[in-house]
Design a protein around this motif. Structure first.
Motif, mmCIF file in Angstrom:
data_model
loop_
_atom_site.group_PDB
_atom_site.id
_atom_site.type_symbol
_atom_site.label_atom_id
_atom_site.label_comp_id
_atom_site.label_asym_id
_atom_site.label_seq_id
_atom_site.Cartn_x
_atom_site.Cartn_y
_atom_site.Cartn_z
ATOM 1 N N GLY A 19 0.604 -1.243 -0.172
ATOM 2 C CA GLY A 19 -0.014 -0.044 0.026
ATOM 3 C C GLY A 19 0.846 1.335 0.109
ATOM 4 N N SER A 20 1.948 1.173 0.751
ATOM 5 C CA SER A 20 2.787 2.442 0.634
ATOM 6 C C SER A 20 3.600 2.632 -0.560
ATOM 7 C CB SER A 20 3.812 2.006 1.907
ATOM 8 O OG SER A 20 4.696 3.239 1.801
ATOM 9 N N ALA A 21 4.067 1.554 -0.999
ATOM 10 C CA ALA A 21 4.816 1.363 -2.205
ATOM 11 C C ALA A 21 3.808 1.994 -3.526
ATOM 12 C CB ALA A 21 5.525 -0.028 -2.325
ATOM 13 N N ILE A 22 2.873 1.232 -3.719
ATOM 14 C CA ILE A 22 1.813 1.372 -4.938
ATOM 15 C C ILE A 22 1.300 2.521 -4.688
ATOM 16 C CG2 ILE A 22 0.124 0.459 -6.075
ATOM 17 C CD1 ILE A 22 1.193 -2.262 -5.542
ATOM 18 N N GLY A 23 1.575 3.695 -5.693
ATOM 19 C CA GLY A 23 0.813 4.952 -5.551
ATOM 20 C C GLY A 23 0.756 5.545 -6.537
ATOM 21 N N LEU A 24 0.706 7.155 -6.449
ATOM 22 C CA LEU A 24 0.958 8.083 -7.445
ATOM 23 C C LEU A 24 2.259 7.782 -8.210
ATOM 24 C CD1 LEU A 24 -0.293 11.241 -5.649
ATOM 25 C CD2 LEU A 24 -1.623 9.755 -7.500
ATOM 26 N N GLY A 25 3.116 7.101 -7.591
ATOM 27 C CA GLY A 25 4.546 6.905 -8.189
ATOM 28 C C GLY A 25 4.388 5.933 -9.448
ATOM 29 N N ASN A 26 3.386 5.039 -9.267
ATOM 30 C CA ASN A 26 3.142 4.048 -10.359
ATOM 31 C C ASN A 26 2.307 4.440 -11.335
ATOM 32 O OD1 ASN A 26 3.587 2.732 -7.598
ATOM 33 N ND2 ASN A 26 3.848 0.932 -8.632
ATOM 34 N N ILE A 27 1.277 5.193 -10.770
ATOM 35 C CA ILE A 27 0.379 5.453 -11.944
ATOM 36 C C ILE A 27 0.314 6.818 -12.713
ATOM 37 C CG2 ILE A 27 -2.259 5.567 -12.329
ATOM 38 C CD1 ILE A 27 -2.876 4.031 -9.697
ATOM 39 N N PHE A 102 3.161 17.844 -1.160
ATOM 40 C CA PHE A 102 2.837 17.946 -2.695
ATOM 41 C C PHE A 102 2.016 16.691 -3.320
ATOM 42 C CE2 PHE A 102 7.069 16.002 -3.207
ATOM 43 C CZ PHE A 102 6.788 15.116 -4.189
ATOM 44 N N TYR A 103 2.133 15.639 -2.502
ATOM 45 C CA TYR A 103 1.578 14.398 -2.885
ATOM 46 C C TYR A 103 0.085 14.590 -2.677
ATOM 47 C CZ TYR A 103 1.768 9.230 -3.366
ATOM 48 O OH TYR A 103 1.481 7.850 -3.976
ATOM 49 N N SER A 104 -0.307 14.995 -1.625
ATOM 50 C CA SER A 104 -1.763 15.339 -1.395
ATOM 51 C C SER A 104 -2.322 16.551 -2.193
ATOM 52 C CB SER A 104 -1.636 16.158 0.063
ATOM 53 O OG SER A 104 -2.925 16.786 0.179
ATOM 54 N N PHE A 223 13.425 4.050 -6.344
ATOM 55 C CA PHE A 223 13.453 4.704 -4.810
ATOM 56 C C PHE A 223 12.004 5.227 -4.556
ATOM 57 C CE2 PHE A 223 18.411 5.531 -4.212
ATOM 58 C CZ PHE A 223 18.399 4.306 -4.562
ATOM 59 N N PHE A 224 11.373 6.210 -5.224
ATOM 60 C CA PHE A 224 10.242 6.755 -5.026
ATOM 61 C C PHE A 224 9.189 5.901 -4.994
ATOM 62 C CE2 PHE A 224 6.401 8.986 -5.859
ATOM 63 C CZ PHE A 224 6.591 10.347 -5.109
ATOM 64 N N SER A 225 9.249 4.831 -5.990
ATOM 65 C CA SER A 225 8.136 3.760 -5.896
ATOM 66 C C SER A 225 8.102 2.797 -4.870
ATOM 67 C CB SER A 225 8.207 3.083 -7.454
ATOM 68 O OG SER A 225 7.016 2.362 -7.534
ATOM 69 N N LEU A 226 9.131 2.720 -4.161
ATOM 70 C CA LEU A 226 9.346 1.850 -3.253
ATOM 71 C C LEU A 226 9.258 2.381 -1.767
ATOM 72 C CD1 LEU A 226 11.360 -1.348 -3.728
ATOM 73 C CD2 LEU A 226 9.087 -1.409 -3.146
ATOM 74 N N SER A 227 8.963 3.703 -1.664
ATOM 75 C CA SER A 227 8.905 4.580 -0.451
ATOM 76 C C SER A 227 10.320 4.529 0.260
ATOM 77 C CB SER A 227 7.666 4.087 0.243
ATOM 78 O OG SER A 227 6.600 3.961 -0.368
ATOM 79 N N LEU A 228 11.452 4.563 -0.418
ATOM 80 C CA LEU A 228 12.536 4.614 0.275
ATOM 81 C C LEU A 228 13.265 5.713 0.826
ATOM 82 C CD1 LEU A 228 14.142 1.770 -2.008
ATOM 83 C CD2 LEU A 228 12.980 1.597 0.130
ATOM 84 N N SER A 326 1.327 5.898 4.830
ATOM 85 C CA SER A 326 2.618 5.671 5.371
ATOM 86 C C SER A 326 3.309 6.800 5.734
ATOM 87 C CB SER A 326 3.297 4.527 4.223
ATOM 88 O OG SER A 326 3.700 5.463 3.241
ATOM 89 N N MET A 327 3.239 7.890 4.891
ATOM 90 C CA MET A 327 4.104 8.989 5.190
ATOM 91 C C MET A 327 3.633 9.731 6.352
ATOM 92 S SD MET A 327 4.063 10.707 1.412
ATOM 93 C CE MET A 327 3.637 9.776 -0.057
ATOM 94 N N PHE A 328 2.260 9.951 6.610
ATOM 95 C CA PHE A 328 1.740 10.257 7.640
ATOM 96 C C PHE A 328 2.161 9.784 8.761
ATOM 97 C CE2 PHE A 328 -2.131 13.102 7.735
ATOM 98 C CZ PHE A 328 -2.153 13.225 9.311
ATOM 99 N N LEU A 390 16.721 14.013 -0.773
ATOM 100 C CA LEU A 390 16.504 13.528 0.440
ATOM 101 C C LEU A 390 16.427 11.983 0.578
ATOM 102 C CD1 LEU A 390 14.131 16.118 2.056
ATOM 103 C CD2 LEU A 390 16.326 15.671 2.154
ATOM 104 N N MET A 391 15.662 11.421 -0.617
ATOM 105 C CA MET A 391 15.429 9.806 -0.646
ATOM 106 C C MET A 391 16.826 9.169 -0.965
ATOM 107 S SD MET A 391 11.663 9.354 -2.740
ATOM 108 C CE MET A 391 11.065 8.454 -1.459
ATOM 109 N N THR A 392 17.500 9.531 -1.748
ATOM 110 C CA THR A 392 18.875 9.058 -2.130
ATOM 111 C C THR A 392 19.864 9.218 -0.826
ATOM 112 O OG1 THR A 392 18.743 10.726 -3.856
ATOM 113 C CG2 THR A 392 19.819 8.700 -4.501
#
Ligand code: PHE
Length: 453
Positions: A19-27, A102-104, A223-228, A326-328, A390-392
């Motif tokens: 649920g955390s990984a699959i999100g706007l990053g994928n679609i 920004f995701y929101s 990285f973004f897609s797996l929420s890392l 998951s970010m929340f 930040l993610m890297t």
């Protein structure tokens, strides 16, 4: 003290992680990144990166989270007391909040479109009109702000209910549904007239397109897609029981995330080509392509088209929500455990901070569009700051922490779930090599190339 909550089963763990990984990053992000970076060749690098770089970071966060059963800050204080590592814990409390803001906003756009799909439907007959409508939606003041608020409020309600009755329950119900929906949409999309070119685009690599910036983009996307790198996987892992196999849940999550990205690619790219849109249209890609397709189909098959439109925007919304929570949760876990807030108060604080920053992100498409930070609007500054740096950076430090700071036997103990899972010596050595050497070295290279680019 109240006992810390845990996820109830392996299924729950994988659904929450997925649920955390699959999100706007994928679609939303994956299709336009593929489009901007040359199609199939990008996808191949993305696949390699997911298993050889992202998975080691995922496991590093899992090892830290599960070992400490604590929020990001508490985990660092527990595993490396009194050291500078606590700053990594603090950084990863802040970075998911920046992403969430920004995701929101994008989550809010998908709500706007969902309402549109349910009410007037899509009737604009030319691409220009569709683009104009999208431009008007995002650059106006009130609708995006109202829907950004609504989106965050839904997250807050789920988070308020806690790990088991909120996050776990929501993910277990919605994730399987998401797969069904995306497969339905994909079947519809690949059958559109003119869709073939989109399929070819996704499966025929043109290796001459691979450049340093394509590699950096593909790794960044994985990285973004797996929420890392921002503490979400660490925080969720802290709710995983000791007897759960984190290697299996990591591989399971990465595979589901990849599968979903590919399905979303096949749901969207054929439609992009069928609509005659350039795949490199950027962040507005899905919000322009799909309404156009829906309105074209609506001329012949109004009911089918209207139903697919509703399904589509529900899919985006649900995927975005399971990631956003998951970010929340990262900030809430920190406030509750380290600052002794009640869960409702912590939820309110995280809501308020991201709400305010999100307002600026949203307005950066309209009234604040000429306000630039290092040449970027506020929205794209937050996006680039988090996904390129930040993610890297967080990912790098997590692998260094696990590879170089934690005792090897503790890492082994976590990865084999205290010896419960029979992991061969060679397999462990390989995983450990990825965490200790390969992932950090590759991330440093990418980091440098991002700086230069
Ligand atoms: N992985 C999420 C997506 O693909 C985004 C995300 C990033 C979630 C960072 C949590 C933390 O949409």
């Amino acid at each position: 003290m109240k006992e810390r909550e845990n996820f109830g089963s392996r299924f729950a763990v994988i659904m929450a992680f997925a649920g955390s990984a699959i999100g706007l990053g994928n679609i939303w992000r994956f299709p336009y990144m593929v489009g901007e970076n040359g199609g199939a060749a990008f996808i191949i690098i993305y696949l390699l990166s997911s298993f050889f770089l992202s998975l080691p970071i995922f496991l590093s966060e899992s090892v830290i989270g599960r070992r400490s059963h604590s929020n990001t800050f508490g985990a660092m204080e527990m595993l490396a007391p009194g050291t500078k590592w606590k700053w990594l814990g603090l950084l990863t409390v802040v970075s998911p909040l920046v992403i969430l803001s920004f995701y929101s906003v994008v989550g809010g756009w998908s709500l706007v479109y969902l309402f549109k799909a349910c009410s007037t439907g899509f009737t604009d007959s030319s691409m220009e009109e569709v683009s104009k409508v999208f431009g008007n939606v995002i650059s106006s003041v009130w609708p995006p702000l109202i829907f950004h608020t609504l989106f965050l409020l839904i997250c807050a309600v789920i988070i308020f209910f806690g790990v088991k009755s909120g996050i776990e329950k929501f993910s277990k119900i919605t994730m399987p549904l998401l797969f069904v929906l995306i497969v339905l949409i994909m079947i519809y999309s690949v059958n559109l007239p003119g869709a073939g070119a989109g399929v070819t685009y996704l499966v025929k690599p043109d290796f001459s397109k691979i450049t340093a910036s394509v590699v950096a983009a593909a790794v960044g996307q994985s990285f973004f897609s797996l929420s890392l790198g921002v503490g979400t996987i660490l925080t969720y892992s802290s709710y995983v029981r000791k007897d759960e196999n984190i290697l299996v849940s990591g591989i399971g999550t990465a595979s589901l995330d990849l599968l979903f990205a590919i399905l979303a690619g096949f749901a969207i790219m054929p439609a992009v080509f069928a609509a005659g849109i350039k795949p490199e249209a950027g962040p507005g890609l899905i919000f322009q392509t799909l309404p156009y397709i829906f309105s074209k189909m609506g001329e012949h098959l109004p009911v089918l088209s209207a139903s697919v439109a509703v399904l589509f925007f529900i899919t985006i919304l649900v995927a975005a929500l399971t990631s956003a929570i998951s970010m929340f949760e990262v900030g809430v876990a920190y406030l509750v455990e380290e600052r002794k807030f009640s869960r409702p108060a912590a939820t309110a604080v995280v809501f308020s901070l991201t709400w305010v920053l999100g307002i600026f992100c949203s307005l950066s498409f309209g009234p604040l569009k000429n306000f630039h930070i290092f040449g970027n609007t506020i929205f794209s500054f937050c996006d680039k700051l988090t996904s390129n740096f930040l993610m890297t950076f967080g990912g790098l430090l997590f692998t260094i922490f696990v590879g170089w700071k934690m005792p090897r036997r503790d890492v082994r103990d976590e990865i084999t779930s205290g010896g419960r899972s029979s992991l061969g010596v060679h397999t462990f050595n390989f995983v450990y090599f990825l965490i200790k050497y390969l992932a950090p070295a590759a991330i440093v290279l990418i980091f440098i190339s991002n700086l230069i680019l």
